[in-house]
Each structure stands twice: as structure tokens, then as C-alpha cells.
Design an enzyme around this catalytic site. Structure first.
Site, PDB file in Angstrom:
ATOM      1  N   ASP A  60       0.729  -1.251  -0.066  1.00 21.59           N
ATOM      2  CA  ASP A  60      -0.053   0.170   0.114  1.00 21.59           C
ATOM      3  C   ASP A  60       0.848   1.143  -0.053  1.00 21.59           C
ATOM      4  O   ASP A  60       0.368   2.290   0.577  1.00 21.59           O
ATOM      5  CB  ASP A  60      -1.077   0.027   1.066  1.00 21.59           C
ATOM      6  CG  ASP A  60      -1.971   1.046   1.309  1.00 21.59           C
ATOM      7  OD1 ASP A  60      -2.320   1.520  -0.096  1.00 21.59           O
ATOM      8  OD2 ASP A  60      -2.479   1.405   2.302  1.00 21.59           O
ATOM      9  N   CYS A  96     -26.995 -11.631  -3.008  1.00 26.35           N
ATOM     10  CA  CYS A  96     -26.760 -10.981  -1.452  1.00 26.35           C
ATOM     11  C   CYS A  96     -26.366  -9.610  -1.969  1.00 26.35           C
ATOM     12  O   CYS A  96     -25.444  -9.354  -2.898  1.00 26.35           O
ATOM     13  CB  CYS A  96     -25.602 -11.841  -0.946  1.00 26.35           C
ATOM     14  SG  CYS A  96     -25.363 -10.875   0.665  1.00 26.35           S
ATOM     15  N   CYS A 154     -23.893  -5.799   1.805  1.00 35.51           N
ATOM     16  CA  CYS A 154     -23.081  -4.499   1.858  1.00 35.51           C
ATOM     17  C   CYS A 154     -23.606  -3.316   1.586  1.00 35.51           C
ATOM     18  O   CYS A 154     -23.470  -2.473   2.095  1.00 35.51           O
ATOM     19  CB  CYS A 154     -21.768  -5.049   1.301  1.00 35.51           C
ATOM     20  SG  CYS A 154     -21.990  -5.405  -0.536  1.00 35.51           S
ATOM     21  N   CYS A 165     -24.213   0.049   3.905  1.00 36.52           N
ATOM     22  CA  CYS A 165     -23.550   1.262   3.834  1.00 36.52           C
ATOM     23  C   CYS A 165     -24.390   2.366   4.346  1.00 36.52           C
ATOM     24  O   CYS A 165     -25.231   2.673   3.941  1.00 36.52           O
ATOM     25  CB  CYS A 165     -23.137   1.374   2.209  1.00 36.52           C
ATOM     26  SG  CYS A 165     -21.992   2.844   2.252  1.00 36.52           S
ATOM     27  N   CYS A 185     -18.056   7.703   1.233  1.00 41.23           N
ATOM     28  CA  CYS A 185     -17.565   6.628   1.768  1.00 41.23           C
ATOM     29  C   CYS A 185     -16.933   7.123   3.135  1.00 41.23           C
ATOM     30  O   CYS A 185     -16.014   8.098   3.299  1.00 41.23           O
ATOM     31  CB  CYS A 185     -16.449   5.798   1.281  1.00 41.23           C
ATOM     32  SG  CYS A 185     -15.852   4.555   2.236  1.00 41.23           S
ATOM     33  N   CYS A 199     -14.224   2.790   8.433  1.00 45.37           N
ATOM     34  CA  CYS A 199     -15.888   2.128   8.548  1.00 45.37           C
ATOM     35  C   CYS A 199     -15.677   0.962   8.188  1.00 45.37           C
ATOM     36  O   CYS A 199     -15.057   0.484   7.289  1.00 45.37           O
ATOM     37  CB  CYS A 199     -16.719   2.922   7.651  1.00 45.37           C
ATOM     38  SG  CYS A 199     -18.563   2.171   7.762  1.00 45.37           S
ATOM     39  N   CYS A 252     -19.576  -2.524   5.716  1.00 50.80           N
ATOM     40  CA  CYS A 252     -19.934  -3.477   4.598  1.00 50.80           C
ATOM     41  C   CYS A 252     -19.233  -4.633   4.674  1.00 50.80           C
ATOM     42  O   CYS A 252     -19.599  -5.800   4.034  1.00 50.80           O
ATOM     43  CB  CYS A 252     -19.480  -2.553   3.257  1.00 50.80           C
ATOM     44  SG  CYS A 252     -17.587  -2.518   3.023  1.00 50.80           S
ATOM     45  N   CYS A 295     -21.109  -8.512   5.767  1.00 51.17           N
ATOM     46  CA  CYS A 295     -20.917  -9.813   4.672  1.00 51.17           C
ATOM     47  C   CYS A 295     -20.940 -11.003   5.587  1.00 51.17           C
ATOM     48  O   CYS A 295     -20.256 -11.632   6.367  1.00 51.17           O
ATOM     49  CB  CYS A 295     -19.552  -9.714   4.197  1.00 51.17           C
ATOM     50  SG  CYS A 295     -19.076 -10.931   2.755  1.00 51.17           S
TER      51      CYS A 295
END
Length: 366
Positions: free
Chosen positions: A144, A202, A205, A209, A225, A252, A255, A259
Site C-alpha cells: 500500500d 446477496c 453490503c 452502507c 464513503c 468504517c 460493509c 458480509c
């Protein structure tokens, strides 16, 4: 990337098997190998950027095709070794905190120490183990830390599929894991991409949100977001999102938490990921009371440090504005009205107005 000169007698199929063994020994839960063709993902990224969904994250467009063409970022790259490291510690509080609005919810990846150095060191150790086996070869480790399509590469390497929240999902581990990459010029055999998607009908998510940021299957408008609003956004949080943020003050996980595959999340025993300073359950007021010196001391080596003290107070002010009324909260907010930053003061004023609307009629105005 260093100049490559591996031994001519290297059996790359055998080497790939050893790399997987070494990856497990280094603590990675999964490892896969892929090529560098990301043409489909490049087209998706271009559409996403054209829609403006990246908001103020200019770095998403800054590097052009280096993000989607690994050999442009690191010349000579023909393979990518993708690794997975699970991060959820045992006994960490998750959904319980979201139901306690006077507590702060910090995204569970950020309650402990920063993962970047830990993973990069292990990838470097993996590279040295390969080098000891084959001789000098070209490589570069990423966690990252550069324009890298981490999830796209991980999917191609067989680590999972894209869920409807655009996150990488693994059928045996959910999505609470970090990804890292080792770019290399070794012609290693490829793993099969993860082609089968298991989300089906499904849409948990998308429904969960808080701010409606998942605007289509696998498409997230970052501008809405909460992770973007609390971490990437430098200015004021738009008022239309503040109430829906609840007590989420850094990132956050909603989501992910809803799941169905999260039930397969594997507990991590990495001590670095254990919560520090009770960040998995601490009160908003306690965090709001930290001085800047305390913030810098207590977030040393933490992902939280990157947002700085000013945005930390901004986020906490929103959380306190959404909390049930208390005289202690109102008093703490009043003190922060004198803070030098207008960004903080504006969010504090908003929070005070929210608190005062809830104040019992018999309580005198301060």
C-alpha cells in the site's frame, strides 16, 4: 529493481512451491503468483476516475498507467507475488461498539500498530530467501505504498474475488486482511485467477452502507464513503453525511461486518495488531480529551497518525454530535470552541447544536 542474474539451472515450478512454503513460514495466510496483464482493471479504473468517484484522492490518477502496468512502475517486472495477512485480533469488539453511540468506532485494521513496516519486512525476507536459492534477481516489495492495483493482482493470483463492495473476498477468510506484493522478473508459473464469484443475489453490503457509498455492484463513490470522509478528506465533512457517520471516527467496516463471509474471518495472533489504548472500545469523550502531545504519543506507529490531530478532533466532534446528550459532552465541546483551527471549531459548533437539541427541558442553557 536490481539487475537480474539467477542461476541457469533454476526449476521455477519447484521454486514456486518453495516460495509458498516460505510465505507460510513468514506468517502469510495465503500467497499466489500472477502475471502483469491488468487491461480489464485498467479500463474499470479509467471509468471510475472519469466519474470523479476518487474525490480528492488525486494520487489515484497522478501516476497514469503505472498503476495498471507494473512493468512501467518497476521495469523488468513480469510476475507479481501477492500475499494475504489476516489482521483481526482475538476478542476485539466490533459490532457491539457501533450500538454504543458514546463509544468511538475505529476501523479494526487501525486499532493496533501500522501494518506497512511489518509486511514490507516480511516481503523483503521472502525476497532474500528466494535470492539465497536462485542468486541475484530483480524485485521490489510493496505494501500500500505505491501505485499498485493490489486487489486486482490478488484476484488474478487466486486470493479471492471482488465483492459488491469492491473489496477482495476470500471464501475461507472474509475480507479482513492486508495485501502485499513482490514485483519480480522471475518467470514463475502462474496461479489460476479467482474466477468464481460467490456473492450471488446477496446485497447486504450495499444495504448496510451508512451513507450509500456503494452506488453499483463493485462500484464505490469514495466521496460518500466514511473511510474517505474520515481519513482522506482534508477539509470539512459535508453536513449531509455527518449524522449517518454515527460514532465512526476513523474508517468504517460496516460493509465487511455484514458480509456473510465475515463469519469465516480468521483470527490473527500477530501481537502488533492487538488493540492499543483500548481503541476497540474507548469512549468518544476520552479520545476528544487527548492533547496534541498525547495524540502524537499514543498514535506513534499507528495508521491513525497520518490524519493528524486536527482531523482527529474534526472526526470526534462529529461522533460527539451524534451521541446521546450529556452535560459532559456539551462541556467538552464548549472547551473546544476555543481551538485555533476553524475546521475543528465548525464541526464543534455543529455538534453542539445537535447536543442542545437533545438537552432535557429542565437543564439550563450553558
Amino acid at each position: 529493481m536490481s539487475v537480474s542474474s539467477p542461476r541457469a539451472d533454476v526449476d521455477f515450478h519447484e521454486l514456486a512451491a518453495r516460495i509458498r512454503t516460505w510465505g507460510r513460514e513468514l506468517g502469510f495466510q495465503q500467497l499466489g503468483i500472477t502475471d502483469v496483464d491488468l487491461s480489464e482493471d485498467e479500463a474499470y479504473l479509467e471509468r471510475w476516475l472519469a466519474a470523479g468517484y476518487h474525490g480528492e484522492m488525486g494520487f489515484m490518477a497522478k501516476h497514469g498507467t503505472k498503476r495498471t502496468r507494473p512493468a512501467e512502475l518497476e521495469p523488468g517486472t513480469i510476475r507479481v507475488i501477492s500475499v494475504r495477512l489476516d489482521y483481526l485480533p482475538p476478542e476485539v469488539e466490533t459490532t457491539k461498539v457501533l450500538g454504543q453511540p458514546d463509544r468511538a468506532y475505529v476501523s479494526r485494521y487501525a486499532t493496533g500498530r501500522d501494518y506497512h513496516k511489518l509486511m514490507r519486512k516480511r516481503l523483503q525476507r521472502l525476497a532474500k530467501m528466494i535470492e539465497a536459492e536462485v542468486g541475484t534477481f530483480g524485485y521490489r516489495a510493496f505494501v500500500d505504498s505505491a501505485p499498485v492495483m493490489e486487489r486486482a493482482l490478488a484476484r488474478k493470483a487466486g486470493l479471492g474475488w471482488f465483492g459488491k463492495n469492491a473489496m477482495l473476498l476470500n471464501p475461507k477468510a472474509g475480507s479482513m486482511f492486508f495485501l502485499g506484493e513482490l514485483y519480480t522478473d522471475l518467470p514463475l508459473p502462474l496461479d489460476a485467477p479467482f474466477e468464481q464469484e460467490h456473492c450471488g443475489s446477496c446485497s447486504a453490503c450495499r444495504s448496510a452502507c451508512p451513507t450509500g457509498a456503494i452506488v453499483d455492484d463493485k462500484v464505490v463513490d469514495a466521496r460518500a464513503c466514511i473511510s474517505y470522509l474520515t481519513i482522506e478528506l482534508h477539509g470539512a465533512i459535508p453536513e449531509r453525511f455527518r449524522a449517518d457517520m454515527g460514532n465512526r471516527v476513523f474508517g468504517c467496516d460496516d460493509c465487511q461486518l455484514v458480509c456473510p463471509f465475515t463469519r469465516f474471518t480468521r483470527v490473527s495472533h500477530e501481537t502488533d495488531f492487538a488493540p492499543r489504548h483500548d481503541l476497540d472500545r474507548v469512549s468518544l469523550l476520552s479520545l476528544f480529551g487527548w492533547s496534541e502531545e498525547q495524540f502524537l504519543e499514543r498514535t506513534a506507529g499507528s495508521p491513525i497518525r497520518r490524519i493528524g490531530y486536527e482531523r482527529w478532533l474534526r472526526n470526534l466532534a462529529v461522533g460527539l454530535g451524534n451521541a446521546p446528550w450529556s452535560s459532559a459532552i456539551e462541556s467538552a465541546l464548549l472547551v473546544r470552541l476555543a481551538y485555533p483551527s476553524e475546521l475543528v471549531r465548525e464541526h464543534v459548533r455543529w455538534a453542539l447544536e445537535r447536543q442542545r437539541r437533545q438537552r432535557p427541558a429542565l437543564i439550563p442553557t450553558q
